[in-house]
Design a protein around this motif. Structure first.
Motif, mmCIF file in Angstrom:
data_model
loop_
_atom_site.group_PDB
_atom_site.id
_atom_site.type_symbol
_atom_site.label_atom_id
_atom_site.label_comp_id
_atom_site.label_asym_id
_atom_site.label_seq_id
_atom_site.Cartn_x
_atom_site.Cartn_y
_atom_site.Cartn_z
ATOM 1 N N THR A 129 0.819 -1.217 0.000
ATOM 2 C CA THR A 129 0.000 0.000 0.000
ATOM 3 C C THR A 129 0.848 1.260 0.000
ATOM 4 O OG1 THR A 129 -0.102 0.098 2.436
ATOM 5 C CG2 THR A 129 -1.810 -1.195 1.293
ATOM 6 N N THR A 130 2.142 1.120 0.279
ATOM 7 C CA THR A 130 3.090 2.249 0.432
ATOM 8 C C THR A 130 2.584 3.262 1.459
ATOM 9 O OG1 THR A 130 2.187 3.537 -1.429
ATOM 10 C CG2 THR A 130 3.983 1.971 -1.910
ATOM 11 N N THR A 131 2.000 2.724 2.539
ATOM 12 C CA THR A 131 1.548 3.568 3.643
ATOM 13 C C THR A 131 2.037 2.960 4.957
ATOM 14 O OG1 THR A 131 -0.550 2.377 3.936
ATOM 15 C CG2 THR A 131 -0.542 4.225 2.381
ATOM 16 N N ASN A 132 1.792 3.678 6.035
ATOM 17 C CA ASN A 132 2.150 3.196 7.364
ATOM 18 C C ASN A 132 0.976 3.475 8.307
ATOM 19 O OD1 ASN A 132 3.272 2.672 9.914
ATOM 20 N ND2 ASN A 132 5.302 3.363 9.279
ATOM 21 N N PRO A 133 -0.056 2.616 8.292
ATOM 22 C CA PRO A 133 -1.254 2.847 9.099
ATOM 23 C C PRO A 133 -0.971 2.932 10.596
ATOM 24 C CG PRO A 133 -1.651 1.160 7.441
ATOM 25 C CD PRO A 133 -0.181 1.412 7.451
ATOM 26 N N GLN A 134 -0.012 2.121 11.069
ATOM 27 C CA GLN A 134 0.296 2.155 12.502
ATOM 28 C C GLN A 134 0.895 3.499 12.905
ATOM 29 O OE1 GLN A 134 2.721 -1.523 12.493
ATOM 30 N NE2 GLN A 134 1.288 -2.328 14.009
ATOM 31 N N GLU A 135 1.709 4.066 12.043
ATOM 32 C CA GLU A 135 2.250 5.394 12.342
ATOM 33 C C GLU A 135 1.134 6.440 12.389
ATOM 34 O OE1 GLU A 135 6.049 6.901 10.647
ATOM 35 O OE2 GLU A 135 4.782 8.445 9.740
ATOM 36 N N ALA A 136 0.148 6.289 11.513
ATOM 37 C CA ALA A 136 -1.000 7.192 11.535
ATOM 38 C C ALA A 136 -1.706 7.130 12.888
ATOM 39 C CB ALA A 136 -1.966 6.844 10.407
ATOM 40 N N GLU A 137 -1.830 5.917 13.440
ATOM 41 C CA GLU A 137 -2.442 5.752 14.759
ATOM 42 C C GLU A 137 -1.628 6.458 15.839
ATOM 43 O OE1 GLU A 137 -5.279 4.352 15.480
ATOM 44 O OE2 GLU A 137 -5.776 3.322 13.595
ATOM 45 N N MET A 161 -2.628 18.471 10.272
ATOM 46 C CA MET A 161 -1.857 17.237 10.096
ATOM 47 C C MET A 161 -1.500 17.087 8.620
ATOM 48 S SD MET A 161 -3.990 14.613 12.558
ATOM 49 C CE MET A 161 -5.513 15.555 12.708
ATOM 50 N N VAL A 162 -0.236 16.784 8.351
ATOM 51 C CA VAL A 162 0.242 16.701 6.968
ATOM 52 C C VAL A 162 1.006 15.393 6.788
ATOM 53 C CG1 VAL A 162 1.495 17.859 5.118
ATOM 54 C CG2 VAL A 162 0.504 19.217 6.977
ATOM 55 N N ALA A 163 0.769 14.721 5.677
ATOM 56 C CA ALA A 163 1.473 13.484 5.345
ATOM 57 C C ALA A 163 2.343 13.704 4.117
ATOM 58 C CB ALA A 163 0.475 12.356 5.085
ATOM 59 N N PHE A 164 3.437 12.935 4.036
ATOM 60 C CA PHE A 164 4.343 13.040 2.898
ATOM 61 C C PHE A 164 3.702 12.544 1.607
ATOM 62 C CE2 PHE A 164 9.076 13.515 4.051
ATOM 63 C CZ PHE A 164 8.786 14.485 4.987
ATOM 64 N N SER A 165 2.704 11.665 1.702
ATOM 65 C CA SER A 165 2.092 11.094 0.497
ATOM 66 C C SER A 165 0.581 11.135 0.598
ATOM 67 C CB SER A 165 2.546 9.645 0.303
ATOM 68 O OG SER A 165 1.985 8.812 1.308
ATOM 69 N N LEU A 166 -0.072 11.022 -0.556
ATOM 70 C CA LEU A 166 -1.528 11.016 -0.583
ATOM 71 C C LEU A 166 -2.083 9.782 0.120
ATOM 72 C CD1 LEU A 166 -4.152 12.298 -1.595
ATOM 73 C CD2 LEU A 166 -3.844 11.065 -3.755
ATOM 74 N N GLY A 167 -1.426 8.622 -0.077
ATOM 75 C CA GLY A 167 -1.874 7.408 0.592
ATOM 76 C C GLY A 167 -1.798 7.520 2.099
ATOM 77 N N GLN A 168 -0.704 8.097 2.610
ATOM 78 C CA GLN A 168 -0.555 8.275 4.060
ATOM 79 C C GLN A 168 -1.574 9.280 4.590
ATOM 80 O OE1 GLN A 168 1.153 6.347 5.844
ATOM 81 N NE2 GLN A 168 1.152 7.333 7.835
ATOM 82 N N LYS A 169 -1.889 10.263 3.797
ATOM 83 C CA LYS A 169 -2.919 11.233 4.196
ATOM 84 C C LYS A 169 -4.264 10.542 4.387
ATOM 85 C CE LYS A 169 -6.379 14.176 2.687
ATOM 86 N NZ LYS A 169 -7.556 13.987 1.832
#
Length: 265
Positions: A129-137, A161-169
């Motif tokens: 997914t190229t994301t980090n859901p746990q970091e989002a938590e 709140m800002v994420a480096f990528s659209l997926g992480q956002k």
């Protein structure tokens, strides 16, 4: 301008704001109707074409005026950051240490500068997914904790709140929605913020022009499940990545909180 104004309408002065975001073709309609032009913008911020679009003309009206040697004035002060650490990175690497922030007493309850929250053990899903859901938590829990602290101190800092990528956002938005659904106190706090200071969640491509008292940043990229680290930071690693970071790192007034699953070494 070409659509809404008659061609014979003229002006003494036309003023372009955020000129680094305006392409030359879009500027011409207004420029040709004026006797004088004032072009305001920052060449160290994002160009008109975003990472998600394709264009053959990435040159802004600001670039055109600079290239033609037009008389220019450069700001020597920085009004947003109320703590020197918040602008020091951009000031050093992007503005040749030419910006002077306004002094703010260190006793200001919100002026905390820059800090790191570790999301160690939260894996970046490289190749998936190229994301980090746990970091989002981890990040949204830190935001909730900061809001709880603000309620106890009777302060009302605004938050972005800002994420480096659209997926992480997107995973950040999901995590925040889930948290807020079960926290009436957080909902009440957010609803009580002024209209222009409401909590936002964005990716770094869309945050130019925004500012908040506290900015929380989720890198998302980093160590994967096998503990491997690749130097991949999405749009930041491509052309204009320094501009993207410059925009991101200069959005906060009092505090910036960075969340990553790795350290500088």
């Amino acid at each position: 301008v070409a659509t809404h104004l008659p061609k014979e309408m003229e002006f003494d002065v036309v003023l372009f704001d955020e000129a680094s975001q305006m392409t030359t073709p879009f500027a011409l309609g207004a420029l040709m109707r004026a006797k004088q032009a004032i072009v305001v913008g920052d060449s160290q911020q994002l160009s008109p074409t975003s990472f998600f679009q394709k264009s053959n003309d990435m040159e802004s009206i600001l670039d055109r005026f600079v290239a033609n040697g037009c008389p220019s004035i450069r700001l020597s002060f920085h009004y947003r950051s109320r703590h020197p650490a918040l602008i020091s990175i951009s000031n050093r690497y992007m503005y040749d240490s030419g910006l002077k922030p306004f002094p703010t007493p260190n006793t200001h309850p919100l002026a905390r500068g820059v800090r790191l929250i570790s999301s160690a053990g939260c894996a970046y899903d490289r190749g998936g997914t190229t994301t980090n859901p746990q970091e989002a938590e981890v990040l949204v829990k830190a935001v909730a904790s900061r809001i709880t602290e603000a309620i106890q101190e009777n302060t009302k800092p605004s938050i972005g709140m800002v994420a480096f990528s659209l997926g992480q956002k997107e995973v950040l938005q999901d995590a925040w929605d889930n948290l807020v659904a079960g926290r009436a106190d957080i909902r009440k706090y957010c609803d009580g913020l002024p209209e222009g200071e409401r909590v936002f969640i964005k990716n770094l491509e869309d945050v130019q022009g925004d500012e908040r008292d506290i900015i929380f940043i989720s890198v998302g990229y980093g160590l994967d499940r096998e503990g491997k680290f690749t130097h991949n930071f999405g749009p930041v690693g491509r052309d204009g990545g320094d501009r993207r970071l410059n925009v991101l790192f200069s959005r906060s007034r009092f505090e910036m909180v960075l969340c990553a699953n790795f350290e500088s070494h």
